[in-house]
Design an enzyme around this catalytic site. Structure first.
Site, short mmCIF file in Angstrom:
data_model
loop_
_atom_site.label_atom_id
_atom_site.label_comp_id
_atom_site.label_asym_id
_atom_site.label_seq_id
_atom_site.Cartn_x
_atom_site.Cartn_y
_atom_site.Cartn_z
N HIS A 61 -9.92 -6.49 -2.41
CA HIS A 61 -10.99 -6.19 -1.44
C HIS A 61 -12.09 -5.44 -2.18
O HIS A 61 -12.00 -4.22 -2.36
CB HIS A 61 -10.45 -5.35 -0.28
N ASN B 123 2.18 -4.69 -3.43
CA ASN B 123 0.83 -5.18 -3.18
C ASN B 123 -0.09 -4.01 -2.78
O ASN B 123 0.32 -3.14 -2.01
CB ASN B 123 0.93 -6.18 -2.00
N GLU C 62 0.81 -1.23 0.00
CA GLU C 62 0.00 0.00 0.00
C GLU C 62 0.84 1.28 0.00
O GLU C 62 0.58 2.21 0.76
CB GLU C 62 -0.98 -0.01 1.19
N GLU D 92 -5.63 -10.95 -1.41
CA GLU D 92 -6.48 -10.76 -0.21
C GLU D 92 -7.95 -10.67 -0.60
O GLU D 92 -8.69 -9.81 -0.10
CB GLU D 92 -6.08 -9.47 0.52
N ASP E 87 -11.71 -10.56 -0.93
CA ASP E 87 -13.02 -10.72 -0.29
C ASP E 87 -13.96 -9.71 -0.93
O ASP E 87 -13.53 -8.72 -1.53
CB ASP E 87 -12.98 -10.62 1.25
C1 XIL Z 1 -6.12 -6.63 8.29
C2 XIL Z 1 -6.43 -7.84 9.16
O1 XIL Z 1 -7.33 -8.68 8.47
C3 XIL Z 1 -7.03 -7.41 10.48
O2 XIL Z 1 -7.18 -8.52 11.36
C4 XIL Z 1 -6.15 -6.35 11.13
O3 XIL Z 1 -6.78 -5.87 12.30
C5 XIL Z 1 -5.88 -5.22 10.18
O4 XIL Z 1 -5.32 -5.70 8.99
N1 XIL Z 1 -4.86 -4.85 3.68
C6 XIL Z 1 -3.83 -5.64 4.14
C7 XIL Z 1 -4.04 -6.54 5.28
O5 XIL Z 1 -2.76 -5.66 3.51
O6 XIL Z 1 -2.89 -6.72 6.05
C8 XIL Z 1 -5.17 -6.07 6.16
O7 XIL Z 1 -5.41 -7.06 7.15
C9 XIL Z 1 -6.40 -5.80 5.33
C10 XIL Z 1 -6.13 -4.72 4.32
#
Ligand code: XIL
Length: 377
Positions: free
Chosen positions: A265, A229, A188, A294, A296
């Site tokens: 996401h 990422n 990020e 990641e 979802d």
């Molecule tokens: C999130 C986790 O899922 C949570 O449990 C934590 O509190 C915060 O981080 N982008 C990312 C991940 O790269 O590391 C994040 O994970 C979600 C967003």
């Protein structure tokens, strides 16, 4: 190698995959729920794949595709919930630590490394024949308070911060050397306005820190594939364009960067950009491999059938892009059951983002992922 994954299956299957990909609709207008008719994939031609999908786990189905199927793992759930643990082992052949490889977890007290939980995950993966994604060496969130407080008070100056970051990367990537197939080295680093994110790293170290972290990680673990990422980079948009330019520059500067990670996401209420494959392909043309890291697909609660089928479409668009691309190596979901999801805690009023519901029941999204994998294999 990726070509064979489609060609080896029935030509019909390849044609269905391609045509399904073409259905990806552009983002819906703000505030409008994406209208997605029917289940995905829904064609009658999928009947044979349907039964193949019904009897096999995701990792069994993914095996022949050459693409790894992964999940983020919540170490608390892994320790305390036998059903969760059984699903992690049977459904996935890649795992990512949801939290335990982040700096705040590894070094809550300066100089005292706590590798226990992360080592447990690596051992679990080994016992279950799974690969491990490392997440993440550099981020602006989940930093230890001793570090952020030290920078804020001026106790840690820029030179010391750079040295701490270098040491962190050598220590962590060195600890797991040879055990991680992909590292999210930089997470990020570009913001929602497509500019380099204004973090302590940029403020104190200048933009060169990005090349530095990749060079250090490569020295510490020469065999790991090193990823940059981020979220909101799954289609063709200004943020993804900024990454394209950044990666191109890093490659020109001979920085050891090997992969582009798209977090994935998504939210049903935003609609989906159907151009994920085109985006993946342009990064692969720069000489990178790619992964969805990641995934979802959240929704405004409560759920209903329309939202659940739209969600299935979101998962499918990203999965098909990965399966159709030449070098998309892994597709990881950020948890697989709504029982343990980061979404409700972060996005107020939203949830139900995962493949399985809170009772581990299969949602339309699971069926879509399963059937798409069956088609591709
Ligand atoms: C999130 C986790 O899922 C949570 O449990 C934590 O509190 C915060 O981080 N982008 C990312 C991940 O790269 O590391 C994040 O994970 C979600 C967003």
């Amino acid at each position: 190698m990726k070509v064979t994954r489609v060609v080896a299956g029935a030509a019909v299957a390849a044609a269905v995959l391609v045509s399904l990909n073409a259905t990806g609709a552009p983002a819906a207008p703000a505030g409008k729920v994406a209208a997605v008719p029917g289940s995905v994939p829904g064609a009658a031609a999928l009947t044979a794949q349907q039964s193949a999908a019904d009897s096999k786990t995701l990792r069994e189905l993914a095996k022949r595709t050459g693409m790894k199927i992964g999940t983020a793992v919540d170490m608390g759930a892994l320790a305390n919930d036998a059903t969760y643990k059984q699903h992690v082992a049977s459904e996935f052949n890649s795992v990512t630590a949801e939290n335990v490889m982040k700096w705040s977890e590894l070094e809550p007290t300066r100089g005292t490394l706590n590798f226990g939980p992360a080592d447990e995950l690596v051992a679990f993966a080994k016992a279950n024949g799974q690969s491990v994604r490392g997440h993440t060496l550099l981020w602006h969130n989940q930093l230890p308070t001793w570090l952020t407080d030290g920078v804020a008070s001026g106790d840690i100056d820029s030179a010391e911060l750079r040295q701490l970051l270098r040491q962190h990367i050598f220590t962590v990537a060195g600890h797991f050397r040879g055990k991680i197939y992909q590292w999210d080295v930089a997470n990020e680093v570009i913001d929602d306005n497509a500019q380099l994110r204004n973090t302590i790293w940029l403020q104190k170290l200048g933009p060169g820190y990005i090349a530095d972290v990749f060079r250090w990680a490569h020295q510490a673990d020469p065999k790991a594939k090193l990823y940059i990422n981020d979220y909101n980079v799954e289609g063709l948009n200004a943020k993804a364009d900024a990454y394209y330019a950044l990666v191109k520059q890093l490659k020109a500067d001979r920085v050891p960067i090997h992969g582009f990670g798209m977090q994935g996401h998504l939210g049903v209420q935003y609609g989906f950009d159907g151009r994920a494959l085109a985006n993946v392909q342009r990064f692969e043309a720069l000489g990178l491999e790619t992964s969805f890291t990641e995934v979802d697909v959240r929704m405004i609660m409560p759920t209903d059938n329309t939202k659940l089928h739209a969600q299935a479409n979101g998962y499918s668009i990203l999965l098909r892009a990965c399966l159709l691309a030449k070098r998309c190596v892994s597709f990881t979901v950020w948890g697989f059951t709504d029982k343990y999801s980061w979404v409700p805690g972060v996005f107020e009023g939203e949830g139900a983002a995962n493949l399985l519901d809170e009772n581990f029941g299969q949602k339309p999204a699971y069926q879509a992922v399963s059937q798409t994998l069956a088609l591709a294999g």
